[in-house]
Design a protein around this motif. Sequence first.
Motif, PDB file in Angstrom:
ATOM      1  N   ASP A  64      11.049 -47.990 -33.264  1.00  0.00           N
ATOM      2  CA  ASP A  64      11.998 -48.261 -32.186  1.00  0.00           C
ATOM      3  C   ASP A  64      11.837 -49.692 -31.695  1.00  0.00           C
ATOM      4  OD1 ASP A  64      13.006 -45.525 -31.906  1.00  0.00           O
ATOM      5  OD2 ASP A  64      10.997 -45.064 -31.140  1.00  0.00           O
ATOM      6  N   GLU A  65      10.625 -50.216 -31.840  1.00  0.00           N
ATOM      7  CA  GLU A  65      10.329 -51.561 -31.362  1.00  0.00           C
ATOM      8  C   GLU A  65       9.130 -52.115 -32.113  1.00  0.00           C
ATOM      9  OE1 GLU A  65       7.724 -51.332 -27.444  1.00  0.00           O
ATOM     10  OE2 GLU A  65       9.420 -49.942 -27.328  1.00  0.00           O
ATOM     11  N   ILE A  66       8.919 -53.433 -31.936  1.00  0.00           N
ATOM     12  CA  ILE A  66       7.696 -54.031 -32.469  1.00  0.00           C
ATOM     13  C   ILE A  66       6.903 -54.593 -31.295  1.00  0.00           C
ATOM     14  CG2 ILE A  66       8.724 -54.536 -34.716  1.00  0.00           C
ATOM     15  CD1 ILE A  66       8.623 -57.552 -33.921  1.00  0.00           C
ATOM     16  N   PHE A  67       5.588 -54.609 -31.493  1.00  0.00           N
ATOM     17  CA  PHE A  67       4.669 -55.182 -30.522  1.00  0.00           C
ATOM     18  C   PHE A  67       3.927 -56.281 -31.250  1.00  0.00           C
ATOM     19  CE2 PHE A  67       0.827 -55.415 -27.938  1.00  0.00           C
ATOM     20  CZ  PHE A  67       1.348 -55.352 -26.647  1.00  0.00           C
ATOM     21  N   VAL A  68       4.160 -57.522 -30.825  1.00  0.00           N
ATOM     22  CA  VAL A  68       3.632 -58.688 -31.523  1.00  0.00           C
ATOM     23  C   VAL A  68       2.256 -59.056 -30.963  1.00  0.00           C
ATOM     24  CG1 VAL A  68       4.033 -61.118 -32.105  1.00  0.00           C
ATOM     25  CG2 VAL A  68       5.981 -59.535 -31.901  1.00  0.00           C
ATOM     26  N   ILE A  69       1.260 -59.072 -31.836  1.00  0.00           N
ATOM     27  CA  ILE A  69      -0.087 -59.495 -31.468  1.00  0.00           C
ATOM     28  C   ILE A  69      -0.114 -61.021 -31.585  1.00  0.00           C
ATOM     29  CG2 ILE A  69      -2.563 -59.245 -31.931  1.00  0.00           C
ATOM     30  CD1 ILE A  69      -1.164 -56.578 -31.178  1.00  0.00           C
ATOM     31  N   ASP A  70       0.160 -61.676 -30.455  1.00  0.00           N
ATOM     32  CA  ASP A  70       0.273 -63.142 -30.408  1.00  0.00           C
ATOM     33  C   ASP A  70      -0.842 -63.728 -29.542  1.00  0.00           C
ATOM     34  OD1 ASP A  70       1.362 -62.053 -28.058  1.00  0.00           O
ATOM     35  OD2 ASP A  70       2.720 -63.740 -27.791  1.00  0.00           O
ATOM     36  N   VAL A  71      -2.064 -63.605 -30.006  1.00  0.00           N
ATOM     37  CA  VAL A  71      -3.235 -64.077 -29.264  1.00  0.00           C
ATOM     38  C   VAL A  71      -3.086 -65.577 -28.990  1.00  0.00           C
ATOM     39  CG1 VAL A  71      -5.747 -64.329 -29.309  1.00  0.00           C
ATOM     40  CG2 VAL A  71      -4.666 -62.273 -30.275  1.00  0.00           C
ATOM     41  N   ASP A  72      -3.236 -65.941 -27.729  1.00  0.00           N
ATOM     42  CA  ASP A  72      -3.067 -67.337 -27.294  1.00  0.00           C
ATOM     43  C   ASP A  72      -1.711 -67.899 -27.716  1.00  0.00           C
ATOM     44  OD1 ASP A  72      -5.617 -67.395 -26.077  1.00  0.00           O
ATOM     45  OD2 ASP A  72      -6.564 -67.938 -27.983  1.00  0.00           O
ATOM     46  N   TYR A  96       1.883 -59.085 -27.024  1.00  0.00           N
ATOM     47  CA  TYR A  96       0.505 -58.897 -26.586  1.00  0.00           C
ATOM     48  C   TYR A  96       0.158 -59.874 -25.467  1.00  0.00           C
ATOM     49  CZ  TYR A  96      -4.634 -58.818 -27.035  1.00  0.00           C
ATOM     50  OH  TYR A  96      -5.972 -58.725 -26.806  1.00  0.00           O
ATOM     51  N   SER A  97       0.625 -61.122 -25.592  1.00  0.00           N
ATOM     52  CA  SER A  97       0.302 -62.151 -24.607  1.00  0.00           C
ATOM     53  C   SER A  97       0.866 -61.822 -23.225  1.00  0.00           C
ATOM     54  CB  SER A  97       0.808 -63.517 -25.067  1.00  0.00           C
ATOM     55  OG  SER A  97       2.212 -63.505 -25.191  1.00  0.00           O
ATOM     56  N   LYS A  98       1.811 -60.902 -23.162  1.00  0.00           N
ATOM     57  CA  LYS A  98       2.407 -60.489 -21.879  1.00  0.00           C
ATOM     58  C   LYS A  98       1.652 -59.304 -21.287  1.00  0.00           C
ATOM     59  CE  LYS A  98       5.838 -63.358 -22.392  1.00  0.00           C
ATOM     60  NZ  LYS A  98       5.919 -64.602 -21.687  1.00  0.00           N
ATOM     61  N   GLY A  99       0.665 -58.780 -22.011  1.00  0.00           N
ATOM     62  CA  GLY A  99      -0.128 -57.661 -21.530  1.00  0.00           C
ATOM     63  C   GLY A  99       0.178 -56.394 -22.302  1.00  0.00           C
ATOM     64  N   LEU A 100      -0.758 -55.448 -22.270  1.00  0.00           N
ATOM     65  CA  LEU A 100      -0.599 -54.217 -23.030  1.00  0.00           C
ATOM     66  C   LEU A 100       0.223 -53.162 -22.310  1.00  0.00           C
ATOM     67  CD1 LEU A 100      -4.019 -53.795 -24.817  1.00  0.00           C
ATOM     68  CD2 LEU A 100      -1.785 -54.072 -25.862  1.00  0.00           C
ATOM     69  N   ASP A 101       0.653 -53.434 -21.087  1.00  0.00           N
ATOM     70  CA  ASP A 101       1.570 -52.507 -20.424  1.00  0.00           C
ATOM     71  C   ASP A 101       2.921 -52.707 -21.092  1.00  0.00           C
ATOM     72  OD1 ASP A 101       3.355 -51.104 -18.894  1.00  0.00           O
ATOM     73  OD2 ASP A 101       2.702 -51.961 -16.985  1.00  0.00           O
ATOM     74  N   ILE A 102       3.308 -51.774 -21.943  1.00  0.00           N
ATOM     75  CA  ILE A 102       4.512 -51.979 -22.756  1.00  0.00           C
ATOM     76  C   ILE A 102       5.801 -51.965 -21.952  1.00  0.00           C
ATOM     77  CG2 ILE A 102       3.448 -51.127 -24.875  1.00  0.00           C
ATOM     78  CD1 ILE A 102       5.240 -48.606 -24.434  1.00  0.00           C
ATOM     79  N   SER A 103       5.721 -51.672 -20.662  1.00  0.00           N
ATOM     80  CA  SER A 103       6.939 -51.724 -19.857  1.00  0.00           C
ATOM     81  C   SER A 103       7.256 -53.142 -19.425  1.00  0.00           C
ATOM     82  CB  SER A 103       6.796 -50.824 -18.617  1.00  0.00           C
ATOM     83  OG  SER A 103       5.778 -51.338 -17.772  1.00  0.00           O
ATOM     84  N   LYS A 104       6.350 -54.102 -19.699  1.00  0.00           N
ATOM     85  CA  LYS A 104       6.509 -55.486 -19.270  1.00  0.00           C
ATOM     86  C   LYS A 104       7.111 -56.358 -20.374  1.00  0.00           C
ATOM     87  CE  LYS A 104       2.455 -55.592 -16.301  1.00  0.00           C
ATOM     88  NZ  LYS A 104       1.127 -56.184 -16.165  1.00  0.00           N
ATOM     89  N   GLN A 105       7.825 -57.359 -19.960  1.00  0.00           N
ATOM     90  CA  GLN A 105       8.247 -58.492 -20.787  1.00  0.00           C
ATOM     91  C   GLN A 105       8.666 -58.150 -22.207  1.00  0.00           C
ATOM     92  OE1 GLN A 105       8.618 -61.454 -19.385  1.00  0.00           O
ATOM     93  NE2 GLN A 105       7.797 -60.729 -17.458  1.00  0.00           N
ATOM     94  N   SER A 106       9.884 -57.820 -22.373  1.00  0.00           N
ATOM     95  CA  SER A 106      10.368 -57.543 -23.729  1.00  0.00           C
ATOM     96  C   SER A 106      11.632 -58.344 -23.983  1.00  0.00           C
ATOM     97  CB  SER A 106      10.658 -56.064 -23.913  1.00  0.00           C
ATOM     98  OG  SER A 106      11.729 -55.672 -23.088  1.00  0.00           O
ATOM     99  N   VAL A 107      11.965 -58.438 -25.229  1.00  0.00           N
ATOM    100  CA  VAL A 107      13.218 -59.027 -25.661  1.00  0.00           C
ATOM    101  C   VAL A 107      13.988 -57.889 -26.307  1.00  0.00           C
ATOM    102  CG1 VAL A 107      14.311 -60.705 -27.174  1.00  0.00           C
ATOM    103  CG2 VAL A 107      12.143 -61.268 -26.083  1.00  0.00           C
TER     104      VAL A 107
END
Length: 109
Positions: A64-72, A96-107
């Motif tokens: 349904d979505e992707i979660f990008v592991i974008d360290v730094d 990931y850089s926006k935090g692991l709460d998946i309700s935050k910061q999405s496109v």
Amino acid sequence: MRVITLCGSTKFKKQFREAEASLTLQGQIVISLVFFEQSEGIEIKEEQERLFKEIHFRKIDMADEIFVIDVDGYIGSSTSKEIEYALKTKKTVRYYSKGLDISKQSVTP
């Protein structure tokens, strides 16, 4: 309950595992990587690399979505292509850089 495919550099194995655990504990179905060739020093052949990329795009199709592991904020060329593909196929993209709460910061496309 959503299906989430993790994307990012294989050098971030620790962060992938952290995201897998956190998202699973939130009740999400997580699709991740199996091989972390950069962080584990695994040598893969060119043919295997092409196969892994193809498999990963199919994993994005299943999600349904992707979660990008974008360290730094690091996003390599392969991950950039995965993000592009996810947006093109109307998947939500979270970082990931926006935090692991998946309700935050999405496109969302």
